[in-house]
Motif scaffolding. Structure first.
Motif, PDB file in Angstrom:
ATOM      1  N   ALA A 294       0.846  -1.179  -0.069  1.00 51.94           N
ATOM      2  CA  ALA A 294      -0.128  -0.034  -0.224  1.00 51.94           C
ATOM      3  C   ALA A 294       1.078   1.236   0.014  1.00 51.94           C
ATOM      4  O   ALA A 294       2.004   1.279   0.690  1.00 51.94           O
ATOM      5  N   ASP A 295       0.463   2.206  -0.579  1.00 52.19           N
ATOM      6  CA  ASP A 295       1.064   3.576  -0.502  1.00 52.19           C
ATOM      7  C   ASP A 295       0.228   4.559   0.076  1.00 52.19           C
ATOM      8  O   ASP A 295      -0.941   4.955  -0.366  1.00 52.19           O
ATOM      9  N   TRP A 296       0.680   5.096   1.060  1.00 50.86           N
ATOM     10  CA  TRP A 296      -0.102   6.099   1.933  1.00 50.86           C
ATOM     11  C   TRP A 296       0.618   7.683   1.586  1.00 50.86           C
ATOM     12  O   TRP A 296       0.347   8.502   2.489  1.00 50.86           O
ATOM     13  N   GLN A 297       1.162   7.446   0.595  1.00 54.18           N
ATOM     14  CA  GLN A 297       1.773   8.918   0.064  1.00 54.18           C
ATOM     15  C   GLN A 297       2.890   9.172   1.047  1.00 54.18           C
ATOM     16  O   GLN A 297       4.062   9.754   0.461  1.00 54.18           O
ATOM     17  N   THR A 298       2.546   9.402   2.391  1.00 54.74           N
ATOM     18  CA  THR A 298       3.984   9.743   3.250  1.00 54.74           C
ATOM     19  C   THR A 298       4.874   8.605   3.399  1.00 54.74           C
ATOM     20  O   THR A 298       5.912   8.835   3.890  1.00 54.74           O
ATOM     21  N   HIS A 299       4.427   7.496   3.437  1.00 53.31           N
ATOM     22  CA  HIS A 299       5.171   6.230   3.159  1.00 53.31           C
ATOM     23  C   HIS A 299       4.517   4.950   2.580  1.00 53.31           C
ATOM     24  O   HIS A 299       3.212   5.086   2.319  1.00 53.31           O
ATOM     25  N   GLU A 301       3.690   0.817   2.957  1.00 47.92           N
ATOM     26  CA  GLU A 301       3.274  -0.294   3.686  1.00 47.92           C
ATOM     27  C   GLU A 301       3.312  -1.571   3.046  1.00 47.92           C
ATOM     28  O   GLU A 301       2.681  -1.841   2.206  1.00 47.92           O
ATOM     29  N   ASN A 309       1.819  -5.749   9.469  1.00 46.49           N
ATOM     30  CA  ASN A 309       2.146  -4.805   8.411  1.00 46.49           C
ATOM     31  C   ASN A 309       3.477  -4.054   8.824  1.00 46.49           C
ATOM     32  O   ASN A 309       3.631  -3.625  10.012  1.00 46.49           O
ATOM     33  N   GLY A 311       5.626  -0.819   7.654  1.00 49.94           N
ATOM     34  CA  GLY A 311       5.456   0.572   7.046  1.00 49.94           C
ATOM     35  C   GLY A 311       6.853   1.203   7.174  1.00 49.94           C
ATOM     36  O   GLY A 311       7.465   1.060   8.406  1.00 49.94           O
ATOM     37  N   GLU A 313       9.166   5.026   5.889  1.00 49.28           N
ATOM     38  CA  GLU A 313       9.237   6.296   5.329  1.00 49.28           C
ATOM     39  C   GLU A 313      10.905   6.683   5.679  1.00 49.28           C
ATOM     40  O   GLU A 313      11.385   6.141   6.694  1.00 49.28           O
TER      41      GLU A 313
END
Length: 326
Positions: A294-299, A301, A309, A311, A313
């Motif tokens: 998954a891409d949460w934009q800031t990091h 995962e 999970n 994660g 950054e």
């Protein structure tokens, strides 16, 4: 081996490198066109015979598919006529073939003129570099890099069921997706690009990254002041840096071990008192396979075997453990 020109030699050597021993150059091969009044052959002058120069490349042991490559060197962009003629060549080869399937590619060192794309898409001919309607100057070096990238993708794709690629415009679309980012290659700035492939810094996307990383085993976590890199099996890596995400072959990753620093580490971030040390994080994830991303934009995962999970950054990592809160 005699070559028509230096460009043909470069194209042949790339094809030989990627496709192996099943690559040949054929000069002055005579092909006979049955119906010269057909729209696909109307561009031929004189009798319905044509002498052609082509590079042939067999795709895989089981596929029984041969790629016919026309190498074009024009002072300006290749005209639609050249693509139209190659359509006729490929169609004729398929018409008289008993078992082998032929697919076509036209490679140009200068790009294509408007009108070429209509012939290519309708008849499933690959254009390298692709035409997107905007006339952007392209040099030979970049064109050859795009050709090599396309061949690598094609060879790998034909290791799997491929029948759908033989129907227009599937083969055209496949190679188009591999090479269509050339318009932004020399123009777009680093700012705003989320994904790049290492080596040539190709513009990429999340799905291409996920396809490469899924199933790989985490081997190392390396953090510096500039960003964090996750090293995986099969010499694959992904890094998050200030300018975005880069992934690819580890040989392209430059990290000086003396610059390594420990990131901030957290566990079960939805609970209080969630500090932990770097060794704890590494013990939880190193040696484990990535099952989801998954891409949460800031990091980014990674899902790990439905157990946790992971994660990360720049300068920060965490694990969320599903089975317990330790």
């Amino acid at each position: 081996m005699k070559y028509k020109n230096e460009l043909e030699e470069k194209v042949y050597l790339i094809a030989k490198e990627i496709c192996g021993e099943g690559v040949e150059i054929k000069h002055n091969k005579v092909i006979t066109i049955e119906d010269s009044s057909d729209i696909a052959t109307a561009s031929f002058d004189g009798p319905p015979k044509k002498e052609i120069d082509l590079i042939t490349a067999k795709l895989g042991v089981e596929a029984n598919v041969v790629l016919l490559i026309s190498c074009k060197q024009y002072a300006k962009n290749v005209p639609p006529l050249a693509v139209q003629e190659w359509v006729s060549v490929v169609n004729t080869m398929n018409k008289y073939s008993k078992e082998t399937k032929y697919i076509g590619m036209v490679f140009s060192s200068t790009g294509f003129s408007n009108g070429s794309e209509a012939w290519a898409t309708t008849n499933n001919i690959s254009l390298v570099p692709p035409l997107k309607g905007t006339q952007i100057k392209i040099d030979e070096e970049l064109a050859l890099k795009l050709f090599k990238r396309a061949l690598i993708g094609i060879v790998n794709r034909f290791k799997f069921p491929y029948e759908n690629l033989l129907k227009a415009p599937q083969f055209y679309d496949f190679t188009y997706r591999l090479t269509a980012d050339f318009e932004t290659y020399n123009e777009i700035t680093k700012d705003g690009i989320r994904y790049k492939i290492s080596g040539e810094n190709w513009v990429s996307d999340f799905s291409e990254m996920a396809q490469l990383l899924k199933g790989k085993e985490i081997k190392e976590i390396l953090n510096t002041a500039d960003g964090i890199s996750i090293i995986m099996s099969e010499d694959v890596f992904v890094s998050i840096e200030k300018n975005g995400v880069i992934f690819g072959n580890r040989k392209d990753l430059e990290i000086h071990m003396s610059e390594l620093i420990e990131p901030t580490c957290r566990k079960n971030i939805f609970y209080k008192n969630n500090d932990c040390d770097f060794n704890y994080i590494k013990k939880k994830v190193i040696g484990k396979k990535i099952t989801s991303l998954a891409d949460w934009q800031t990091h980014l995962e990674f899902g790990i075997n439905k157990e946790l999970n992971f994660g990360f950054e720049p300068n920060k990592v965490y694990v969320n453990i599903f089975q317990n809160n330790d």
